[in-house]
Design an enzyme around this catalytic site. Structure first.
Site, short mmCIF file in Angstrom:
data_model
loop_
_atom_site.label_atom_id
_atom_site.label_comp_id
_atom_site.label_asym_id
_atom_site.label_seq_id
_atom_site.Cartn_x
_atom_site.Cartn_y
_atom_site.Cartn_z
N ARG A 100 87.03 4.81 -46.18
CA ARG A 100 85.77 4.49 -45.51
C ARG A 100 85.10 3.23 -46.10
NH1 ARG A 100 80.52 4.68 -45.16
NH2 ARG A 100 79.59 5.21 -43.16
N LYS A 146 83.00 -0.41 -23.40
CA LYS A 146 83.00 1.06 -23.28
C LYS A 146 83.29 1.65 -24.66
CE LYS A 146 84.30 4.54 -19.81
NZ LYS A 146 82.99 5.11 -19.57
C1 LIG Z 1 76.88 4.01 -19.51
C2 LIG Z 1 77.74 4.15 -18.30
N1 LIG Z 1 77.47 3.38 -17.21
C3 LIG Z 1 78.21 3.48 -16.09
C4 LIG Z 1 79.27 4.38 -15.99
C5 LIG Z 1 80.05 4.48 -14.71
O1 LIG Z 1 81.30 3.90 -14.84
P1 LIG Z 1 82.54 4.34 -13.93
O2 LIG Z 1 82.11 4.22 -12.52
O3 LIG Z 1 83.61 3.40 -14.30
O4 LIG Z 1 82.83 5.77 -14.29
C6 LIG Z 1 79.59 5.17 -17.09
C7 LIG Z 1 80.72 6.11 -17.03
O5 LIG Z 1 81.00 6.82 -17.94
C8 LIG Z 1 78.81 5.05 -18.27
O6 LIG Z 1 79.08 5.80 -19.37
#
Ligand SMILES: Cc1ncc(COP(=O)(O)O)c(C=O)c1O
Length: 278
Positions: A100, A146
């Protein structure tokens, strides 16, 4: 049907799947993820999901040897092995196991995990709609990645539930609305579909992109532009979009009712043509 997982090269029952406590995804949220669903047993928007996954990996400089073709066949194999009527595949890639320390190790082996489950039934919320509250957008400046670092989303969702609402929408100090805790947001104003623009303040949802296409195909004018909380409160209709829930009507915002109407339904019907004709 048993839920299954895939951890670094092996499929196994979900309850037997483990990663190290020294995984950097666990220690630092040093990981990105994707969620793919099937329609009629086939993964939807796989090219777009994988392109976004590669963008997320590049954005955090996570070096890997994954390629598009290999990922596609793994996801298809996962769906076959699961054998569910419809499947939800969760994919997470971390910067691996290391002692860590916040410094990125000179060399590391990414940890690739998938879980394979039956797609949850979201028809109820799609048909009945949800209530939302607005909360200050206190997230980091790269919501386009993401990332698994979702604590602000967890807390905003909890705030919504404590207030008796179903979900929360992030709003900036100047009134700009960005998105919900796990979905993009749309409003309909005088026959026009509006949604916040792509950029670091939102995740570029795969459903969002398909909905914009669907609206345009149905001859409904659509624009990506800044939307304020006031505009949301005065909207003719509003809805959230996501992979699992698709299109979810918003019934109220901070206790104030919003119309539910026919245009959202028309857009949803047009959207469903994308996978019912495939
Ligand atoms: C913060 C956020 N915005 C938008 C979306 C929608 O994305 P998608 O249409 O690709 O599922 C998600 C999906 O998990 C999300 O976590």
């Amino acid at each position: 049907m048993p839920e299954i997982a895939y951890v670094n090269g092996k499929f196994l029952p979900l309850e037997q799947a483990t990663v190290s406590v020294e995984d950097r995804g666990y220690q630092f949220a040093d990981a990105v993820y994707e969620v793919v669903r099937t329609y009629r047993g086939r993964p939807f928007g796989l090219d777009e999901h994988l392109a976004r996954l590669f963008r997320s990996l590049a954005a955090i400089q996570l070096e890997h040897h994954l390629d598009d073709g290999q990922l596609k066949s793994l996801i298809n194999e996962a769906i076959q092995r699961g054998g569910f009527p419809e499947t939800l595949v969760y994919i997470q890639i971390s910067r691996g196991v290391a002692k860590r320390h916040r410094g990125v190790p000179d060399s590391y082996e990414p940890v690739f995990v998938m879980t394979v489950r039956e797609l949850p039934d979201t028809r109820h919320i799609r048909e009945h709609g949800i209530t939302i509250v607005t909360v200050p957008d206190n997230r980091w400046g790269r919501c386009d990645i993401k990332s698994v670092g979702l604590l602000p989303n967890v807390l905003a969702y909890q705030t919504a539930h404590q207030a008796g609402a179903n979900d929360a929408v992030f709003v900036e100090a100047d009134g700009t609305i960005n998105e919900a805790t796990a979905a993009n947001i749309f409003i309909i104003h005088r026959g026009r579909l509006l949604t916040p623009p792509e950029g670091p303040k939102i995740l570029s949802g795969i459903t969002r992109g398909n909905i914009l296409d669907a609206a345009r195909a149905a001859g409904i004018p659509a624009a990506e532009r800044r939307i304020t909380r006031t505009e949301l409160l005065c909207a003719d209709e509003a809805f959230l979009s996501s992979t699992t829930a698709e299109v979810v009507p918003i019934l109220s915002v901070d206790g104030q009712k919003i119309g539910t109407g026919s245009l959202s339904l028309r857009i949803y019907e047009q959207f469903t043509k994308k996978f019912s004709s495939a």
